[in-house]
Design an enzyme around this catalytic site. Sequence first.
Site, mmCIF file in Angstrom:
data_model
loop_
_atom_site.group_PDB
_atom_site.id
_atom_site.type_symbol
_atom_site.label_atom_id
_atom_site.label_comp_id
_atom_site.label_asym_id
_atom_site.label_seq_id
_atom_site.Cartn_x
_atom_site.Cartn_y
_atom_site.Cartn_z
ATOM 1 N N TYR A 143 41.536 34.810 43.215
ATOM 2 C CA TYR A 143 40.920 35.685 42.920
ATOM 3 C C TYR A 143 40.867 36.812 44.001
ATOM 4 C CZ TYR A 143 38.759 38.946 39.251
ATOM 5 O OH TYR A 143 38.935 40.193 38.444
ATOM 6 N N ASP A 238 39.749 38.637 52.301
ATOM 7 C CA ASP A 238 38.644 38.973 51.000
ATOM 8 C C ASP A 238 37.037 38.888 50.714
ATOM 9 O OD1 ASP A 238 37.578 39.863 48.969
ATOM 10 O OD2 ASP A 238 39.096 39.410 47.571
ATOM 11 N N LYS A 266 29.650 42.209 46.109
ATOM 12 C CA LYS A 266 28.688 41.279 45.594
ATOM 13 C C LYS A 266 27.012 41.294 46.807
ATOM 14 C CE LYS A 266 31.477 38.688 43.326
ATOM 15 N NZ LYS A 266 32.882 37.751 43.487
HETATM 16 C C1 LIG Z 1 34.437 38.683 42.477
HETATM 17 C C2 LIG Z 1 35.587 39.087 43.954
HETATM 18 C C3 LIG Z 1 36.585 40.384 43.676
HETATM 19 C C4 LIG Z 1 35.931 41.228 42.282
HETATM 20 O O1 LIG Z 1 34.734 41.707 42.756
HETATM 21 P P1 LIG Z 1 34.616 43.210 41.573
HETATM 22 O O2 LIG Z 1 33.162 43.459 41.970
HETATM 23 O O3 LIG Z 1 34.034 42.008 40.339
HETATM 24 O O4 LIG Z 1 36.025 44.030 41.214
HETATM 25 C C5 LIG Z 1 37.130 40.275 44.674
HETATM 26 N N1 LIG Z 1 37.480 38.841 45.340
HETATM 27 C C6 LIG Z 1 37.009 38.887 44.955
HETATM 28 C C7 LIG Z 1 36.970 36.893 46.723
HETATM 29 C C8 LIG Z 1 35.358 38.657 44.770
HETATM 30 O O5 LIG Z 1 34.826 37.106 44.772
#
Ligand SMILES: *Cc1c(COP(=O)(O)O)cnc(C)c1O
Length: 427
Positions: A143, A238, A266
């Site tokens: 994701y 990511d 995060k």
């Molecule tokens: C949480 C997450 C996102 C999205 O971040 P948001 O702050 O919720 O928009 C993108 N990539 C990864 C790997 C994530 O865990």
Amino acid sequence: MTSRNQQLFERAQRHIPGGVNSPVRAFRSVGGTPCFFQKGIGPKVQDADGKWYTDYVGSWGPMILGHAHPDVIAAVQAAVVDGLSFGAPTEKEVDIADLLCELVPSMDMVRLVSSGTEATMSAIRLARGYTGRDILIKFEGCYHGHSDGLLVKAGSGLLTFGNPSSSGVPAGVAENTMVLTYNDPQELAEAFAKHGDKIAAVIVEPVVGNMNLIAPTQAFLNAMRELCTKNGSVLIFDEVMTGFRVGLKSAQGLFGITPDLSTFGKVVGGGMPLGAFGGKREIMEQIAPLGPVYQAGTLSGNPIATAAGLATLKLIQAPDFYENLTAKTKALCDGLVAAAKKHGVAFSAQNIGGMFGLYFAEKCPGTYDEVLACDKEAFNRFFHAMLDAGHYFAPSAFEAGFVSAAHSDADIAATIAAADAWFATLK
Ligand SMILES: *Cc1c(COP(=O)(O)O)cnc(C)c1O
């Protein structure tokens, strides 16, 4: 008598679709009424009925120091009185950019945004602008936020282009995204053999935390790095979830891979809306105002968010911070596995740094298909039993869990004891 959680959830559904502002919060996967939280201290959160839980979600990762850490709260309080937003540069943005580039050696330059979604979306646009190519490769089960080009599932055949996985995403957008199998270096090599000179970027969760936890094989990460270098494609790690969660140098430090671009979110904001993307200078210099790739944000680099981020990033540099966090998270996994084994329950668990995966399967899955094969009904019963006993795990079998530095050995022992008691009832 209905609980306050239930009353709030009923009220919430009148004006908020599904009663929540992000779908997994609705407990659809596990069933039941979501907890509305009103307070958090250290490893504990309190719901609207006054019940306390040991929290293994931590706002889905950011709360690595636990809730309401005094230093983070003090930094935010000190920042708030000076004004909430200027839409102009502030010193703390420079401080956090310097620190991020120091902590993450692959980053020469960084830009701040307000969410992980924005970070990945911007990094992809930048990779396309820099290479002048359109095709993006992602992996099934990873994701990367909810921008159009990333809400894509695999096409009908191997190495065909993707289809939208959400209504509202134009097929034309999805067609530029190719969805491949995680931990399959062979398939990736085939995709490059076929389309190499058209591939702008590969985006990957270097440790997956969005299909439960899946550990990468070193061969997979190595192949990705080599293929991107050989074909002039941008490798995007990511690290929105793994960044400062699996180690101080993030997943790239742990696995010894230097990506071209990285995205953060995060932990980097310590619980405030803050994201970042950065990497090689020659790529980053393509962003406006230096270059032709447009990217902007009214609240980007917000002074309150950077205050929380800086306070958090300072504390995670304490000696042995990650050794302790990793040991604690491993103790949780090992304890749960031992308890399940004692009662003959098919269960496995693993951690990488302060993130963990729990699986109702004999051994830890290594692929998306293996995750799908885990016993989801058993997880749902486990989730509710633990919730009743005051231990809050992610309300889905397809999410990773998180331990914070504030969790004590006693907190973890209590969680293991509660799981042991529930496993015993399964006989
Ligand atoms: C949480 C997450 C996102 C999205 O971040 P948001 O702050 O919720 O928009 C993108 N990539 C990864 C790997 C994530 O865990």
